[in-house]
Scaffold this motif. Sequence first.
Motif, mmCIF file in Angstrom:
data_model
loop_
_atom_site.group_PDB
_atom_site.id
_atom_site.type_symbol
_atom_site.label_atom_id
_atom_site.label_comp_id
_atom_site.label_asym_id
_atom_site.label_seq_id
_atom_site.Cartn_x
_atom_site.Cartn_y
_atom_site.Cartn_z
ATOM 1 N N ILE A 33 -46.327 7.911 31.461
ATOM 2 C CA ILE A 33 -44.050 8.076 31.136
ATOM 3 C C ILE A 33 -44.384 9.255 30.615
ATOM 4 O O ILE A 33 -44.000 9.318 29.239
ATOM 5 C CB ILE A 33 -43.251 7.597 31.960
ATOM 6 N N GLY A 35 -42.504 12.479 28.907
ATOM 7 C CA GLY A 35 -40.402 13.398 29.302
ATOM 8 C C GLY A 35 -40.180 15.164 29.521
ATOM 9 O O GLY A 35 -38.841 15.282 29.818
ATOM 10 N N ALA A 152 -41.423 11.880 35.857
ATOM 11 C CA ALA A 152 -41.037 10.337 34.766
ATOM 12 C C ALA A 152 -40.061 10.212 35.711
ATOM 13 O O ALA A 152 -40.426 8.790 35.810
ATOM 14 C CB ALA A 152 -41.258 11.084 33.716
ATOM 15 N N SER A 156 -38.780 5.177 38.373
ATOM 16 C CA SER A 156 -38.536 3.905 38.151
ATOM 17 C C SER A 156 -37.137 3.244 38.974
ATOM 18 O O SER A 156 -37.765 4.273 40.422
ATOM 19 C CB SER A 156 -36.822 3.931 36.760
ATOM 20 N N CYS A 186 -35.840 -1.447 33.698
ATOM 21 C CA CYS A 186 -35.427 -0.538 33.393
ATOM 22 C C CYS A 186 -34.740 1.098 33.787
ATOM 23 O O CYS A 186 -35.999 1.269 34.983
ATOM 24 C CB CYS A 186 -35.758 -0.101 32.203
ATOM 25 N N ILE A 188 -35.476 5.116 33.834
ATOM 26 C CA ILE A 188 -35.993 6.282 33.123
ATOM 27 C C ILE A 188 -35.472 7.957 32.966
ATOM 28 O O ILE A 188 -35.141 8.101 33.736
ATOM 29 C CB ILE A 188 -37.852 6.673 33.440
ATOM 30 N N ASP A 189 -35.261 8.200 31.708
ATOM 31 C CA ASP A 189 -34.674 9.265 32.126
ATOM 32 C C ASP A 189 -35.285 10.242 31.135
ATOM 33 O O ASP A 189 -36.470 9.717 29.814
ATOM 34 C CB ASP A 189 -32.440 9.403 31.361
ATOM 35 N N GLN A 190 -35.221 12.104 31.726
ATOM 36 C CA GLN A 190 -36.492 12.794 30.413
ATOM 37 C C GLN A 190 -36.147 14.272 30.202
ATOM 38 O O GLN A 190 -34.923 14.127 30.684
ATOM 39 C CB GLN A 190 -37.530 13.593 31.769
ATOM 40 N N ILE A 213 -34.578 3.970 29.166
ATOM 41 C CA ILE A 213 -34.836 4.625 28.439
ATOM 42 C C ILE A 213 -35.527 5.858 28.046
ATOM 43 O O ILE A 213 -35.878 7.161 29.204
ATOM 44 C CB ILE A 213 -37.136 3.877 29.002
ATOM 45 N N ILE A 215 -36.728 9.483 27.070
ATOM 46 C CA ILE A 215 -38.602 9.973 26.393
ATOM 47 C C ILE A 215 -37.550 11.350 26.801
ATOM 48 O O ILE A 215 -37.493 11.941 26.940
ATOM 49 C CB ILE A 215 -39.710 9.654 27.612
ATOM 50 N N TYR A 223 -47.234 2.597 29.747
ATOM 51 C CA TYR A 223 -46.408 1.442 29.373
ATOM 52 C C TYR A 223 -47.519 0.214 30.452
ATOM 53 O O TYR A 223 -48.082 0.504 31.449
ATOM 54 C CB TYR A 223 -45.093 1.600 30.721
ATOM 55 N N VAL A 237 -38.148 8.343 21.450
ATOM 56 C CA VAL A 237 -38.018 7.766 22.768
ATOM 57 C C VAL A 237 -36.300 7.113 22.047
ATOM 58 O O VAL A 237 -36.369 5.913 21.428
ATOM 59 C CB VAL A 237 -38.965 6.853 23.632
#
Length: 281
Positions: A33, A35, A152, A156, A186, A188-190, A213, A215, A223, A237
């Motif tokens: 994953i 960012g 990314a 999720s 969780c 995910i943010d990028q 999370i 990134i 992961y 991160v």
Amino acid sequence: MVKKIFCVCFLVILTLSACIDGPRQANRGHLLIVGGREKPDAAVKKFVEMCGDGFILVITSASSVPAKSGPSAVKMLKDAGATDTDWMHIVGQDSTNMDSAVALIRRAKGIFFTGGVQSRLMGRIEGTECEAMIRALYFDKGGIIGGTSAGAAVQSEHMITGDGDFTVLHKENIVTERGLGFLDNCIIDQHFVARRRNNRLLSVVIEKSIPGIGIDESTAIFYHPDNTFDVYGSGSVIVYDPREARSFSTESTTLLSIEQLRVSVLRDGQRFDMKRGRVIQ
């Protein structure tokens, strides 16, 4: 007698559950994953190595310029050592069910999603046979799934779309939709630090009571099936963990409030355990 029958039924349910869910969890693959922007060389090489000599398919459906992003991703993978890779652009519900598209996904050992718009990607593959094959690759065949930026965010179960007011911490402000669901523990943010996305991830974390999370660009996590991940790259991160926190909700205001939120800031070379919410190396 009734109690005995109940206990037997309960044991049968547990056994069936283990037979159904256990193998799927045991066969889960790995996730790369990223960012956004530059992809850390070491992380991409790890992705290629884990795919072995297997076919790697790049999917460009999030992109508005697939003729550029597809070949670029293929070159990146070949530079990292891939010997069998190609790209495919799924443009809509009809094309996703074509035999050729499904066959390419079924053949793949690894899939890499390019950047673009995550809701565009989901709109093009959600509910199709292609999505089913992608999920089977990860959950049942131990396949490797990678993605950058929009690629990314889509990994999720709760996917941040990018819509909302990011200047405030308010209820029902940040729009989320269904993602591919490789991670259900969780969000995910990028582009996290570079684009100052602290508010939007915090809002979702507090409202949904699930870890987030974030990134940064030129940074990635790898992961693993045991719910640990390794950090690669030049950025940070950030993990927001609300599982032991207390949130406060009231109808008198839309403002969000929480206490004892755990925050972890990670860098290249560190490993994080999502089950325990802590750095383990």
